[in-house]
Structure formats: C-alpha cells, structure tokens
Design an enzyme around this catalytic site. Structure first.
Site, PDB file in Angstrom:
ATOM      1  N   LYS A  84      -0.551   5.005   4.587  1.00  0.00           N
ATOM      2  CA  LYS A  84      -1.428   4.060   5.312  1.00  0.00           C
ATOM      3  C   LYS A  84      -0.987   3.945   6.774  1.00  0.00           C
ATOM      4  CE  LYS A  84      -3.687  -0.426   4.901  1.00  0.00           C
ATOM      5  NZ  LYS A  84      -4.992   0.154   5.297  1.00  0.00           N
TER       6      LYS A  84
ATOM      7  N   HIS B  56       0.842  -1.199   0.000  1.00  0.00           N
ATOM      8  CA  HIS B  56       0.000   0.000   0.000  1.00  0.00           C
ATOM      9  C   HIS B  56       0.879   1.250   0.000  1.00  0.00           C
ATOM     10  CE1 HIS B  56      -3.182  -2.809   1.243  1.00  0.00           C
ATOM     11  NE2 HIS B  56      -4.033  -1.897   0.794  1.00  0.00           N
TER      12      HIS B  56
HETATM   13  N1  NDP Z   1     -12.771  -0.973   3.260  1.00  0.00           N
HETATM   14  C1  NDP Z   1     -12.265  -0.522   2.109  1.00  0.00           C
HETATM   15  O1  NDP Z   1     -12.678  -0.900   1.003  1.00  0.00           O
HETATM   16  C2  NDP Z   1     -11.180   0.502   2.162  1.00  0.00           C
HETATM   17  C3  NDP Z   1     -10.744   0.941   3.377  1.00  0.00           C
HETATM   18  N2  NDP Z   1      -9.836   1.954   3.448  1.00  0.00           N
HETATM   19  C4  NDP Z   1      -9.570   2.442   4.794  1.00  0.00           C
HETATM   20  O2  NDP Z   1     -10.267   3.670   4.945  1.00  0.00           O
HETATM   21  C5  NDP Z   1      -9.557   4.524   5.820  1.00  0.00           C
HETATM   22  C6  NDP Z   1      -9.356   5.887   5.159  1.00  0.00           C
HETATM   23  O3  NDP Z   1      -8.526   5.725   4.031  1.00  0.00           O
HETATM   24  P1  NDP Z   1      -8.072   7.003   3.170  1.00  0.00           P
HETATM   25  O4  NDP Z   1      -9.252   7.812   2.756  1.00  0.00           O
HETATM   26  O5  NDP Z   1      -7.152   6.479   2.142  1.00  0.00           O
HETATM   27  O6  NDP Z   1      -7.237   7.813   4.272  1.00  0.00           O
HETATM   28  P2  NDP Z   1      -6.994   9.392   4.349  1.00  0.00           P
HETATM   29  O7  NDP Z   1      -5.888   9.584   5.335  1.00  0.00           O
HETATM   30  O8  NDP Z   1      -6.839   9.962   2.985  1.00  0.00           O
HETATM   31  O9  NDP Z   1      -8.355   9.943   4.966  1.00  0.00           O
HETATM   32  C7  NDP Z   1      -8.713   9.795   6.296  1.00  0.00           C
HETATM   33  C8  NDP Z   1      -9.443  11.053   6.686  1.00  0.00           C
HETATM   34  O10 NDP Z   1     -10.010  10.900   7.984  1.00  0.00           O
HETATM   35  C9  NDP Z   1      -9.867  12.147   8.622  1.00  0.00           C
HETATM   36  N3  NDP Z   1     -10.049  12.076  10.065  1.00  0.00           N
HETATM   37  C10 NDP Z   1      -9.125  12.147  11.050  1.00  0.00           C
HETATM   38  N4  NDP Z   1      -9.726  12.085  12.264  1.00  0.00           N
HETATM   39  C11 NDP Z   1     -11.059  11.982  12.007  1.00  0.00           C
HETATM   40  C12 NDP Z   1     -12.208  11.905  12.838  1.00  0.00           C
HETATM   41  N5  NDP Z   1     -12.112  11.939  14.172  1.00  0.00           N
HETATM   42  N6  NDP Z   1     -13.429  11.766  12.247  1.00  0.00           N
HETATM   43  C13 NDP Z   1     -13.533  11.753  10.909  1.00  0.00           C
HETATM   44  N7  NDP Z   1     -12.477  11.860  10.078  1.00  0.00           N
HETATM   45  C14 NDP Z   1     -11.262  11.968  10.619  1.00  0.00           C
HETATM   46  C15 NDP Z   1      -8.487  12.626   8.199  1.00  0.00           C
HETATM   47  O11 NDP Z   1      -8.348  14.008   8.429  1.00  0.00           O
HETATM   48  P3  NDP Z   1      -6.868  14.660   8.546  1.00  0.00           P
HETATM   49  O12 NDP Z   1      -6.198  14.403   7.231  1.00  0.00           O
HETATM   50  O13 NDP Z   1      -7.173  16.090   8.798  1.00  0.00           O
HETATM   51  O14 NDP Z   1      -6.202  13.962   9.688  1.00  0.00           O
HETATM   52  C16 NDP Z   1      -8.514  12.261   6.725  1.00  0.00           C
HETATM   53  O15 NDP Z   1      -9.082  13.293   5.942  1.00  0.00           O
HETATM   54  C17 NDP Z   1      -8.297   3.768   6.201  1.00  0.00           C
HETATM   55  O16 NDP Z   1      -8.506   3.108   7.433  1.00  0.00           O
HETATM   56  C18 NDP Z   1      -8.134   2.751   5.089  1.00  0.00           C
HETATM   57  O17 NDP Z   1      -7.433   1.621   5.489  1.00  0.00           O
HETATM   58  C19 NDP Z   1      -9.305   2.531   2.346  1.00  0.00           C
HETATM   59  C20 NDP Z   1      -9.671   2.109   1.106  1.00  0.00           C
HETATM   60  C21 NDP Z   1     -10.629   1.046   0.909  1.00  0.00           C
HETATM   61  O1  LIG Z   2      -5.565   2.102   3.280  1.00  0.00           O
HETATM   62  C1  LIG Z   2      -5.879   1.766   2.119  1.00  0.00           C
HETATM   63  O2  LIG Z   2      -5.592   2.460   1.145  1.00  0.00           O
HETATM   64  C2  LIG Z   2      -6.646   0.527   1.926  1.00  0.00           C
HETATM   65  N1  LIG Z   2      -7.093  -0.074   2.974  1.00  0.00           N
HETATM   66  C3  LIG Z   2      -7.893  -1.233   3.025  1.00  0.00           C
HETATM   67  C4  LIG Z   2      -7.188  -2.331   3.778  1.00  0.00           C
HETATM   68  O3  LIG Z   2      -6.551  -2.041   4.805  1.00  0.00           O
HETATM   69  O4  LIG Z   2      -7.262  -3.493   3.377  1.00  0.00           O
HETATM   70  C5  LIG Z   2      -8.424  -1.641   1.680  1.00  0.00           C
HETATM   71  C6  LIG Z   2      -7.548  -1.332   0.501  1.00  0.00           C
HETATM   72  O5  LIG Z   2      -6.580  -2.314   0.387  1.00  0.00           O
HETATM   73  C7  LIG Z   2      -6.948   0.056   0.553  1.00  0.00           C
END
Ligand code: NDP
Ligand SMILES: O=C(O)C1=N[C@H](C(=O)O)C[C@H](O)C1
Length: 232
Positions: free
Chosen positions: A135, A131
C-alpha cells in the site's frame, strides 16, 4: 456496460472478474506505461490506480464525457478541483474511500457510536488500520473517512498519523504481509475499552461495490457517494 479499467493491478483484476460475471465487457485496461489512451469508447471508467495518477485519469474521463468511479486513495487534496471540473463538464462522478457494503455499513455504525459516546465522559477515541505492505498511502482512505465521521459529531478537530491529543484523533497505520484491510475504532477509558472492527477477508467486496456503483451511475449526472448508491 462497456467498462474502462484505469489501473490493472490487484483491484483492477478483481473488478474485471466480477464485471464479466455480471455481463459487462472490459473495453480498455490502462496501466503505468499507457500514457495516452482513449477512454471515449467506454460507458463508464473505474479508476483503481495510484495516488499520483488518479487526478489525470479522472480528468481524462470528464474531458471524454465518460462517467467515472474513483476508488484510488491518497489523492484527496485535489478532490474539490475534481468536483469543480465535473460540474464544469456536466460529468458523472463517484468517489468512495471504500466501496464494500460492509464498510459502508461500518461508516454508519461509526457515526452512531460517535454520537452515543459524545453523551458520556471519560473516553478517548483512537483508530488503527492494517493493510498489506504494497500500500502506497497512509493512513488509509477508509480510516480518513472514519475519522471525518467522528469529527462531524465529537469535539475532535482533526486526525493525525501515529500521534494524537485531546483535539486530535490518533490513527495508527500498520503494514503486514497480504492483509486486504482491517479498521478498528477504539474508545478507551480508565476502566474499559469499546471497539468496533471491520475486517475484509479479500478484495471481492470492494470490487463488487465498485461495479454496482458503475451500474447505478448509468444515465445520471452529478457527484455522488456510496451512501447514494446503497440508499443508506
Ligand atoms: N475504494 C476502495 O474500495 C478501494 C481502494 N483501493 C485503492 O485502489 C488503489 C489501487 O489498489 P490496488 O489495486 O491494490 O493497487 P495495485 O498496486 O495492485 O494496482 C495499481 C495499479 O495501477 C497501475 N498504475 C500505475 N500508474 C498508473 C497510471 N498512470 N494509470 C493507470 N494505472 C496506473 C499500477 O501499475 P504498475 O504496477 O505497473 O505500477 C498497478 O497495476 C489504491 O489507491 C488503493 O488504496 C483499494 C481497494 C479498495
Ligand atoms: O490499498 C488498499 O488495499 C485499500 N485501500 C482502501 C483505503 O485506503 O482505505 C480501501 C481498502 O481498505 C483497501
């Protein structure tokens, strides 16, 4: 649907685009500094935030009687607590470590392959996930789901990060530039390897799956997974 986005980072923004294309309205966007927010105006909340915020965000949704799609990974030590709270509040909840159709097919393929491999001798299984460098959690939630799928079927008892033995699946986590998510399961013997790989090209598959899950959850009560949504 009126959608609340809990987390407005890479995934929150991709989900917003796809949700609007599918005719939905974003009524709330919550990021790090939004400590008190009112989610009750939404038909559904979609949480892609950070591991430390997920439990609080999901709890807020159950308390406001708003169905919740949870995509954040790295908080699963508290999953059973959230399941209990969902039941207590008669809520609606989907968690998936990965919402993409491709990975959910890959989860099924992984279990089928594990079943086949359990009938032969001489192979050991290991896993690698790659990743992007932003992450926060390792191993990925998807790698953990894949490991659990193998543990259900094989004589492996658990998984461990960067190490393994006869009873344990070794998961290697790599962090490289902007990689959206690559997962490989490898069975190695002295004479050959068998590998299956899922490679995400971008985040649109995850985001589309999350929006489809939100649409599917409308009018339903209980705890579900992507298997239910996709009918796999
Ligand atoms: N299940 C799935 O299919 C997938 C899961 N994921 C997961 O989703 C999550 C987010 O991924 P991604 O968008 O890439 O990460 P990012 O870091 O781009 O986004 C996370 C966001 O959450 C914000 N944040 C921080 N604290 C809080 C809070 N208390 N409440 C709400 N938002 C908050 C951050 O703000 P700031 O930047 O200001 O700290 C940031 O904008 C990860 O855990 C990832 O592993 C990702 C892709 C696919
Ligand atoms: O953090 C990510 O980007 C992603 N997180 C998820 C995971 O932890 O499996 C899903 C995807 O792989 C992208």
């Amino acid at each position: 649907m009126k959608i609340a986005l809990l987390g407005y980072g890479k995934m929150g923004k991709t989900i917003e685009k796809i949700a609007i294309e599918r005719g939905h309205i974003i009524v709330l966007k919550v990021d790090k500094d939004d400590t008190s927010y009112d989610v009750s105006q939404a038909d559904v909340a979609i949480d892609f935030s950070i591991p430390a915020a997920a439990v609080n965000n999901i709890t807020n949704c159950f308390n406001a009687n708003v169905p919740v799609i949870s995509g954040t990974t790295g908080w699963l030590d508290h999953y059973e607590t959230m399941v209990d709270l969902c039941k207590e509040k008669n809520g609606s909840f989907i968690y998936s470590s990965n919402y993409s159709l491709g990975v959910n097919l890959f989860f099924e393929l992984n279990k089928k392959l594990a079943k086949m491999m359990s009938t032969v001798e001489g192979y050991d299984v290991a896993m690698e996930e790659i990743h992007h460098t932003e992450k926060l959690d390792a191993p990925s939630g998807t790698a953990i789901t894949l490991a659990e799928g193998i543990i259900e079927i094989s004589d492996k008892k658990s998984w461990k990060l960067d190490t393994g033995d006869h009873n344990t699946i070794c998961i290697t986590s790599k962090r490289i530039d902007k990689v959206p998510g690559t997962h490989t399961v490898t069975y190695s013997s002295k004479v050959d390897d068998i590998e299956i790989t899922h490679t995400a090209h971008n985040r649109s598959g995850f985001a589309l799956g999350a929006v489809i899950a939100a649409e599917w959850l409308q009018g339903k009560k209980g705890i579900f997974g992507m298997k239910d949504v996709l009918g796999l």
